[in-house]
Each structure stands twice: as structure tokens, then as C-alpha cells.
Design a protein around this motif. Structure first.
Motif, PDB file in Angstrom:
ATOM      1  N   SER A  79      54.846  45.705  41.520  1.00 60.14           N
ATOM      2  CA  SER A  79      54.086  46.643  42.589  1.00 60.14           C
ATOM      3  C   SER A  79      53.355  47.690  41.817  1.00 60.14           C
ATOM      4  O   SER A  79      52.277  48.106  42.223  1.00 60.14           O
ATOM      5  CB  SER A  79      55.303  47.238  43.260  1.00 60.14           C
ATOM      6  N   PRO A  80      53.842  48.637  40.779  1.00 58.35           N
ATOM      7  CA  PRO A  80      53.044  49.566  40.109  1.00 58.35           C
ATOM      8  C   PRO A  80      51.920  49.072  39.527  1.00 58.35           C
ATOM      9  O   PRO A  80      50.736  49.633  39.551  1.00 58.35           O
ATOM     10  CB  PRO A  80      54.057  50.376  39.268  1.00 58.35           C
ATOM     11  N   GLY A  81      52.152  47.895  38.799  1.00 56.34           N
ATOM     12  CA  GLY A  81      50.977  47.286  38.241  1.00 56.34           C
ATOM     13  C   GLY A  81      49.985  46.548  38.922  1.00 56.34           C
ATOM     14  O   GLY A  81      48.793  46.776  38.753  1.00 56.34           O
ATOM     15  N   TYR A  82      50.396  45.955  40.205  1.00 61.33           N
ATOM     16  CA  TYR A  82      49.630  45.662  41.036  1.00 61.33           C
ATOM     17  C   TYR A  82      48.518  46.718  41.686  1.00 61.33           C
ATOM     18  O   TYR A  82      47.563  46.441  41.891  1.00 61.33           O
ATOM     19  CB  TYR A  82      50.277  44.752  42.399  1.00 61.33           C
ATOM     20  N   ILE A  92      36.062  41.747  42.701  1.00 60.45           N
ATOM     21  CA  ILE A  92      36.153  40.464  42.543  1.00 60.45           C
ATOM     22  C   ILE A  92      35.897  39.821  44.025  1.00 60.45           C
ATOM     23  O   ILE A  92      35.150  38.760  44.223  1.00 60.45           O
ATOM     24  CB  ILE A  92      37.601  40.108  42.213  1.00 60.45           C
ATOM     25  N   ALA A  93      36.530  40.400  45.200  1.00 58.66           N
ATOM     26  CA  ALA A  93      36.290  40.010  46.515  1.00 58.66           C
ATOM     27  C   ALA A  93      34.706  39.952  46.916  1.00 58.66           C
ATOM     28  O   ALA A  93      34.104  38.997  47.487  1.00 58.66           O
ATOM     29  CB  ALA A  93      37.327  40.689  47.463  1.00 58.66           C
ATOM     30  N   ALA A  94      34.114  41.073  46.467  1.00 62.63           N
ATOM     31  CA  ALA A  94      32.771  41.634  46.893  1.00 62.63           C
ATOM     32  C   ALA A  94      31.828  40.484  46.011  1.00 62.63           C
ATOM     33  O   ALA A  94      30.954  39.923  46.620  1.00 62.63           O
ATOM     34  CB  ALA A  94      32.546  42.857  46.444  1.00 62.63           C
ATOM     35  N   ALA A  95      32.109  40.020  44.755  1.00 59.14           N
ATOM     36  CA  ALA A  95      31.517  39.033  43.855  1.00 59.14           C
ATOM     37  C   ALA A  95      31.810  37.527  44.212  1.00 59.14           C
ATOM     38  O   ALA A  95      31.441  36.772  43.827  1.00 59.14           O
ATOM     39  CB  ALA A  95      31.621  39.146  42.593  1.00 59.14           C
ATOM     40  N   GLU A  96      32.868  37.456  45.264  1.00 55.31           N
ATOM     41  CA  GLU A  96      33.171  36.186  45.762  1.00 55.31           C
ATOM     42  C   GLU A  96      33.509  35.122  44.508  1.00 55.31           C
ATOM     43  O   GLU A  96      33.195  34.166  44.376  1.00 55.31           O
ATOM     44  CB  GLU A  96      32.206  35.429  46.594  1.00 55.31           C
ATOM     45  N   LEU A  97      34.601  35.722  43.937  1.00 58.90           N
ATOM     46  CA  LEU A  97      35.190  35.109  42.719  1.00 58.90           C
ATOM     47  C   LEU A  97      36.552  34.645  43.099  1.00 58.90           C
ATOM     48  O   LEU A  97      37.517  35.339  43.666  1.00 58.90           O
ATOM     49  CB  LEU A  97      35.251  35.836  41.680  1.00 58.90           C
ATOM     50  N   PRO A  98      36.895  33.294  42.822  1.00 59.12           N
ATOM     51  CA  PRO A  98      38.412  32.669  43.278  1.00 59.12           C
ATOM     52  C   PRO A  98      39.126  33.006  41.732  1.00 59.12           C
ATOM     53  O   PRO A  98      38.941  32.615  40.760  1.00 59.12           O
ATOM     54  CB  PRO A  98      37.856  31.174  43.021  1.00 59.12           C
ATOM     55  N   VAL A  99      40.172  34.069  42.136  1.00 61.92           N
ATOM     56  CA  VAL A  99      41.280  34.533  41.325  1.00 61.92           C
ATOM     57  C   VAL A  99      42.576  34.432  42.038  1.00 61.92           C
ATOM     58  O   VAL A  99      42.460  34.750  43.078  1.00 61.92           O
ATOM     59  CB  VAL A  99      41.083  35.766  40.930  1.00 61.92           C
ATOM     60  N   VAL A 100      43.644  33.625  41.180  1.00 61.92           N
ATOM     61  CA  VAL A 100      44.852  33.912  41.866  1.00 61.92           C
ATOM     62  C   VAL A 100      45.536  35.124  41.343  1.00 61.92           C
ATOM     63  O   VAL A 100      45.631  35.185  40.097  1.00 61.92           O
ATOM     64  CB  VAL A 100      45.823  32.523  41.528  1.00 61.92           C
ATOM     65  N   VAL A 101      46.308  35.737  42.217  1.00 66.84           N
ATOM     66  CA  VAL A 101      46.999  36.885  41.819  1.00 66.84           C
ATOM     67  C   VAL A 101      48.559  36.717  42.276  1.00 66.84           C
ATOM     68  O   VAL A 101      48.727  36.273  43.339  1.00 66.84           O
ATOM     69  CB  VAL A 101      46.524  38.023  42.410  1.00 66.84           C
ATOM     70  N   VAL A 102      49.460  37.193  41.681  1.00 66.72           N
ATOM     71  CA  VAL A 102      51.038  37.202  41.844  1.00 66.72           C
ATOM     72  C   VAL A 102      51.278  38.741  41.703  1.00 66.72           C
ATOM     73  O   VAL A 102      51.064  39.363  40.914  1.00 66.72           O
ATOM     74  CB  VAL A 102      51.529  36.299  41.059  1.00 66.72           C
ATOM     75  N   ASN A 103      52.152  38.926  42.867  1.00 65.54           N
ATOM     76  CA  ASN A 103      52.738  40.102  43.079  1.00 65.54           C
ATOM     77  C   ASN A 103      54.132  39.886  43.293  1.00 65.54           C
ATOM     78  O   ASN A 103      54.626  39.853  44.385  1.00 65.54           O
ATOM     79  CB  ASN A 103      51.845  41.161  44.218  1.00 65.54           C
ATOM     80  N   ILE A 104      55.121  40.143  42.418  1.00 63.79           N
ATOM     81  CA  ILE A 104      56.494  40.025  42.602  1.00 63.79           C
ATOM     82  C   ILE A 104      56.993  41.673  42.935  1.00 63.79           C
ATOM     83  O   ILE A 104      57.210  42.380  41.858  1.00 63.79           O
ATOM     84  CB  ILE A 104      57.108  39.372  41.324  1.00 63.79           C
ATOM     85  N   ASN A 105      57.165  41.709  43.881  1.00 62.94           N
ATOM     86  CA  ASN A 105      57.393  43.215  44.439  1.00 62.94           C
ATOM     87  C   ASN A 105      58.564  43.801  43.825  1.00 62.94           C
ATOM     88  O   ASN A 105      59.747  42.938  43.669  1.00 62.94           O
ATOM     89  CB  ASN A 105      57.754  43.232  45.917  1.00 62.94           C
ATOM     90  N   ARG A 106      58.768  45.190  43.400  1.00 66.42           N
ATOM     91  CA  ARG A 106      59.733  45.869  43.046  1.00 66.42           C
ATOM     92  C   ARG A 106      59.870  47.140  43.995  1.00 66.42           C
ATOM     93  O   ARG A 106      58.643  47.360  44.462  1.00 66.42           O
ATOM     94  CB  ARG A 106      59.716  46.408  41.534  1.00 66.42           C
ATOM     95  N   THR A 107      60.989  47.875  44.035  1.00 63.70           N
ATOM     96  CA  THR A 107      60.920  49.005  44.952  1.00 63.70           C
ATOM     97  C   THR A 107      60.240  50.078  44.455  1.00 63.70           C
ATOM     98  O   THR A 107      59.669  50.287  43.381  1.00 63.70           O
ATOM     99  CB  THR A 107      62.493  49.635  45.051  1.00 63.70           C
TER     100      THR A 107
END
Length: 356
Positions: A79-82, A92-107
Motif C-alpha cells: 500500500s504505501p509503496g503503491y 504509463i496509462a497515457a503512453a499506453e504501455l503494458p505493465v503488470v503491477v501487484v499491490n499486496i495490501n497492508r493496513t
């Protein structure tokens, strides 16, 4: 194929390798650290490279540059890092680039704690950074799905030239379960005729997100709006459990959905016709799953590990045609099956043969 007992985080990392990920940039943060650890050991053996950035801001911008070359690239955080990645994700979204991101939530908020939570739902499904953009968000509920959805995430990213997010909580990331390590199934994907790989013998290419005039800015935003509407129409995914004759529904995803299945079974033993809708894509939110129940069921309970975030999308999907209530736990606490069922009966005023 044999199954292997591994953590959910390790399942994500192994799936990334199987999917052909060649570059990983990230900064370790609990409870996602096993992803970096696993890939640092195994990604080089598969011909890939892992680089620990000096921070999350550097890491997401490394992903931006790597994706411009057409390579499959991933980053992971909690979470804080995300949060620190949001500006880069907007670019990245505006440049239309394929990237996979993972967010393992913490409180949270703030540094919070390491327990399971779903308090990043708004941030992950509503954009998170600046501007009108979206990430495709996949929400696994077990280690096998963390593996399967990661395989699929790389294909979805390439298909739509858009970042794709795997969103899970610390419980799913740390829990060990048997996982079938399937090989990636070949799918037909668009040619990467946009990559920056040297312009000898072809016209120059440019990947940028800057709009030089307001008129160009409006054209670009209308294009992205149409793109996201297309994804909304094609990629809504969900699971239904015991909904065929349901008079009441639970809406839950991730860990909460696992618990909710037992709640459904316990409720039916008491004569309560309860079903579960589990969103798999948190964006696009599966409005199609809820549409048949508008005005048809007597009430819905969302079960969330936050103060009530997905409930807003459930109400919109149902067009406020039925009562929608919330059961939540916070700060890393998980709800018990009896606790959820008791609150369902109380909040929706359900008559029962015997009390829970």
C-alpha cells in the motif's frame, strides 16, 4: 500436473516467469517482499533481470522505460509503496504501455500494519494518480488464482496496451496453498508495432503523454474514454455462488469472498436463501453480474476489510433498487462466518427459524 505448496506471493512470481516477464523493477515492502525475493533467485535463470530501485518512484519509471521496448515488465509493492507509484502509473496509462503491477495490501492509513485489508480499493479502481485513466484490476481469492490471474494479466496488458493490477491482501500473499503451475496458453495478441527499438529503416516513433494544445488534449481524452468503455464492455468478470434462487446476496471479493461462501452455506441451513456475487475484475466492475437482481432480491450485504468502499459500486450496479448494507472489519482483522451471518440477519431484518 503436480501441485506445489507455495505462498500466494510466490505463485505470482512464478506465474510472471511463466508468462515471459523479462524485467522486474521494485522495492521490497512487507507483505509483498516474497515476490522480489523469489524473482531475484529465479528470474535470472529464465533469462530475465531484476533490479531493486532506490525507491518506488524510481522503480515505476524504470517500468515505463522498459515497457517502451516491448519487453514484458512487472513491479510489485504494498500500500504505501503503491501510493508512490501513482504519478508513474498515470504516465504509463497515457503512453499506453503494458505493465503488470501487484499491490499486496497492508493496513493504513499511514504506515499502518501488516494485516489483511482492502482499504486500497478506491485508489486502485478509480485511477489513483492524476487524470482520467484506468487500470484493469484483477482480485484473486486464493493462491491458484494469484498464479492464474498473473498469467492472464500480461496478456490483458498487451491486448489493451494498458497497465493491469493484481490486487490482493496480506493474508492471500502470505498464505500457503497447493498451486498447479500451469504453462501459459498461447493467445493471439496485437503486434507490438509501437515499440521504441531503433528507427533504422522505418519512420520514427514516439511514446509520450503530453498534449501540446487543449484541442489535442480533448481528442486524446475522448480516445482514452472510448478505450476504457470498450474494456468495460468486454472484460467484466465475476463468480456467482448459490444465486439461482437467492432472495438475499452477499457481495465480497478476495479473502472476504472465501469466508462468505461458508456464510452462504450456513444461512441456507437456516432456511435463508442467500447467494454470493464475487467480483473478479474490480475494474471494470462487474455491473452485468448485479443487473439481473435489480429489484429482484430483498437486500444485499457487502463484506469488506475497510470502512465501505466497494459498497458504492454495488449500489450503483443495482441502481439503488434494493437495500445495500455493509459489514466491515478494520486494521487487519478478519470477520468470522457467524459474525457476518448475524449482521446480515440484523441489518436486512431477515426472519429466521432460530437465531444465530
Amino acid at each position: 500436473m503436480d501441485k506445489k505448496l507455495i505462498k500466494g506471493n510466490e505463485a505470482i512470481a512464478e506465474a510472471a516467469i511463466k508468462a515471459g516477464c523479462k524485467l522486474f523493477f521494485g522495492y521490497p515492502i512487507t507483505p509483498s517482499t516474497e515476490i522480489v525475493e523469489y524473482l531475484s533467485k529465479h528470474l535470472p535463470k529464465a533469462g530475465g533481470t531484476l533490479l531493486q530501485g532506490e525507491d518506488e518512484v524510481a522503480s515505476i519509471n524504470m517500468c515505463y522505460g522498459a515497457a517502451c521496448t516491448g519487453a514484458r515488465v512487472m513491479t510489485a509493492s504494498s500500500s504505501p509503496g503503491y501510493s508512490l507509484k501513482q504519478e508513474g502509473l498515470s504516465y504509463i496509462a497515457a503512453a499506453e504501455l503494458p505493465v503488470v503491477v501487484v499491490n499486496i495490501n497492508r493496513t493504513g492509513p499511514g504506515l499502518g500494519g501488516l494485516g489483511p485489508t482492502q482499504s486500497d480499493y478506491f485508489q486502485c479502481t478509480k485511477g489513483g494518480g492524476h487524470g482520467d485513466y484506468r487500470l484493469i484490476v484483477l482480485a484473486p481469492s486464493k493462491a491458484q488464482e494469484m498464479y492464474d490471474y498473473t498469467l492472464e494479466a500480461f496478456d490483458l496488458a498487451d491486448k489493451y496496451r494498458n497497465p493491469v493490477l493484481i490486487l490482493a491482501d496480506g493474508f492471500l500473499g502470505q498464505m500457503m496453498e497447493p498451486v498447479e503451475l500451469k504453462e501459459r496458453q498461447a493467445v493471439e495478441l496485437p503486434a507490438k508495432d509501437w515499440v521504441i527499438d531503433g528507427c533504422a529503416g522505418r519512420p520514427k516513433r514516439k511514446l509520450a503523454s503530453f498534449s501540446l494544445t487543449n484541442e489535442i488534449g480533448e481528442v486524446n481524452n475522448l480516445y482514452w474514454e472510448a478505450k476504457y468503455k470498450n474494456i468495460q464492455g468486454l472484460e467484466q468478470r465475476w463468480e456467482e455462488f448459490q444465486t439461482e434462487d437467492a432472495e438475499y446476496l452477499i457481495a465480497a471479493y478476495g479473502t472476504c469472498a472465501r469466508i462468505a461462501k461458508t456464510v452462504v452455506l450456513n444461512a441456507r441451513k437456516q432456511g435463508i436463501k442467500l447467494g454470493l456475487i464475487r467480483p473478479i475484475t474490480l475494474w471494470p466492475f462487474p455491473e452485468k453480474a448485479f443487473a439481473p437482481y435489480r429489484g429482484k432480491v430483498k437486500g444485499v450485504l457487502t463484506v469488506e476489510l475497510n470502512t465501505g468502499q466497494m459498497i458504492e459500486d454495488v449500489k450503483l450496479a443495482l441502481e439503488c433498487s434494493v437495500p445495500v448494507k455493509l459489514h466491515r472489519r478494520l486494521g487487519g482483522m478478519l470477520p468470522h462466518e457467524d459474525e457476518i451471518l448475524g449482521d446480515l440477519i440484523k441489518q436486512l431484518e431477515i426472519p429466521v427459524v432460530r437465531e444465530v
